[in-house]
Design an enzyme around this catalytic site. Structure first.
Site, PDB file in Angstrom:
ATOM      1  CE  LYS A  53     -15.869 -18.334  23.356  1.00 36.00           C
ATOM      2  NZ  LYS A  53     -16.516 -19.483  23.986  1.00 36.00           N
ATOM      3  CD  GLN A  97     -15.891 -22.318  26.197  1.00 34.35           C
ATOM      4  OE1 GLN A  97     -15.744 -21.109  25.988  1.00 34.35           O
ATOM      5  NE2 GLN A  97     -16.340 -23.139  25.270  1.00 34.35           N
ATOM      6  CG  ASP A 120     -22.658 -18.822  24.991  1.00 37.10           C
ATOM      7  OD1 ASP A 120     -22.170 -18.547  23.881  1.00 37.10           O
ATOM      8  OD2 ASP A 120     -22.138 -19.608  25.798  1.00 37.10           O
TER       9      ASP A 120
END
Ligand code: NAP
Length: 285
Positions: A53, A97, A120
């Site tokens: 990322k 994460q 997300d």
């Protein structure tokens, strides 16, 4: 007959090219999309995802911050960091994460992320907006699946889509998005009876179960589109999908490989979400 391969790598590169172009145009207006990634602990797979990322941000001209916290970080400290990032003007997207260490309540952390920075797409408000069909930041992997299908020139309207797997991060949202595209959707899961029979009715089969090579040719109607979301690490270190690619490609229509299918789309859609969030924050959409 061997099927056409849908290359997520290629589609992903095309989309990244247009994102980079938009980023350059935004830079001329003094706007740089910013993504903050938070990693708690040292899970090796998570470390790889976070590095990828960070690299995508660098390659596409985004501003990025990576916060690497020790595994023993308290929930209160993590929530305090999320709160700071929520208020930071140079951050448009926040990604924590997952999975988080066991002592941290994942839901509490997801719920703490500002809805407009939830790149997300896991915040309950974004999930709710997806369900009712309102504008929202879409979860990256499901959005990537739809984008891949569309860019392969496959029309979903009126088609029978069968989704195997009903997780919150893949199966459920992908079913909703397929329905939004006017497909007729059937969902299967671990309690489904006669699953191969149902799967064989699919014009489009999307598989997200987390079992290496589980879906063989007996689940696939000749010519059906097959999208394999699975990413399973084999004992020999290789990556395998949930679909037995070698046997299925002999009967299916267009099919995604693993690696190089859905996988590359996930980070690309994350970058797309961050770009959308940045444009919204600056009143540019
Ligand atoms: P998950 O949370 O473990 O959910 C698996 C789903 O599959 C559950 O709904 C489960 O049913 C169902 N299932 C399991 N075994 C089954 C079987 N034998 N027959 C029918 N259904 C079965 O997994 P996930 O997070 O959705 O991930 C699925 C796969 O996608 C994994 O390989 C994961 O690594 C991969 N993935 C890839 C990406 C990417 O970027 N490409 C992103 C996310 C996930 P129940 O609900 O009945 O238990």
């Amino acid at each position: 007959m061997t099927a056409t391969i849908i290359s997520g790598k290629q589609v992903s590169e095309e989309i990244r090219g247009s994102i980079a172009g938009e980023v350059r145009a935004l830079a001329a207006k003094g706007v740089v999309p910013g993504l903050a990634v938070v990693l708690v602990g040292e899970d090796p797979a998570s470390q790889v995802y976070v590095r990828n990322k960070e690299k995508a941000c660098h390659d596409l001209g985004f501003y990025s911050e990576v916060h690497r916290l020790p595994a023993e970080t308290s929930q209160a400290d993590l929530l305090a960091l999320v709160d700071r990032l929520n208020r930071k003007g140079d951050i448009d997207g926040i990604l924590v994460q997952l999975p988080l260490p066991g002592h941290i309540d994942e839901k509490a952390v997801i719920n703490a992320i500002a809805v407009d920075k939830d790149v997300d797409g896991f915040h309950p408000v974004n999930v709710g907006n997806l369900v009712i069909g309102d504008d929202s930041l879409l979860p990256c992997t499901p959005a990537g699946v739809i984008e891949l299908i569309k860019r392969a020139g496959i029309s979903l309207s009126g088609k029978h889509a069968v989704v195997i797997g009903r997780s919150n991060i893949v199966g459920k949202p992908v079913s909703l998005l397929l329905q939004r595209e006017n497909a007729t959707v059937t969902m299967c899961h671990s309690r489904t009876e006669r699953m191969a029979e149902i799967a064989r009715q699919a014009d489009v089969l999307v598989v997200a179960i987390g079992r290496a090579n589980f879906i063989d040719a007996s689940y696939v109607k000749p010519g059906a589109v097959v999208i394999d979301v699975g990413m399973n690490r084999l004992e020999n270190g290789k990556l395998a999908g949930d679909v037995d690619f070698e046997s299925v490609k002999e009967v299916s229509g267009p099919i995604t490989p693993v690696p190089g299918g859905v996988g590359p789309m996930t980070i690309t859609m994350l970058m797309q979400n961050t770009l959308i969030a940045a444009k919204r924050h600056h009143g540019l959409v």
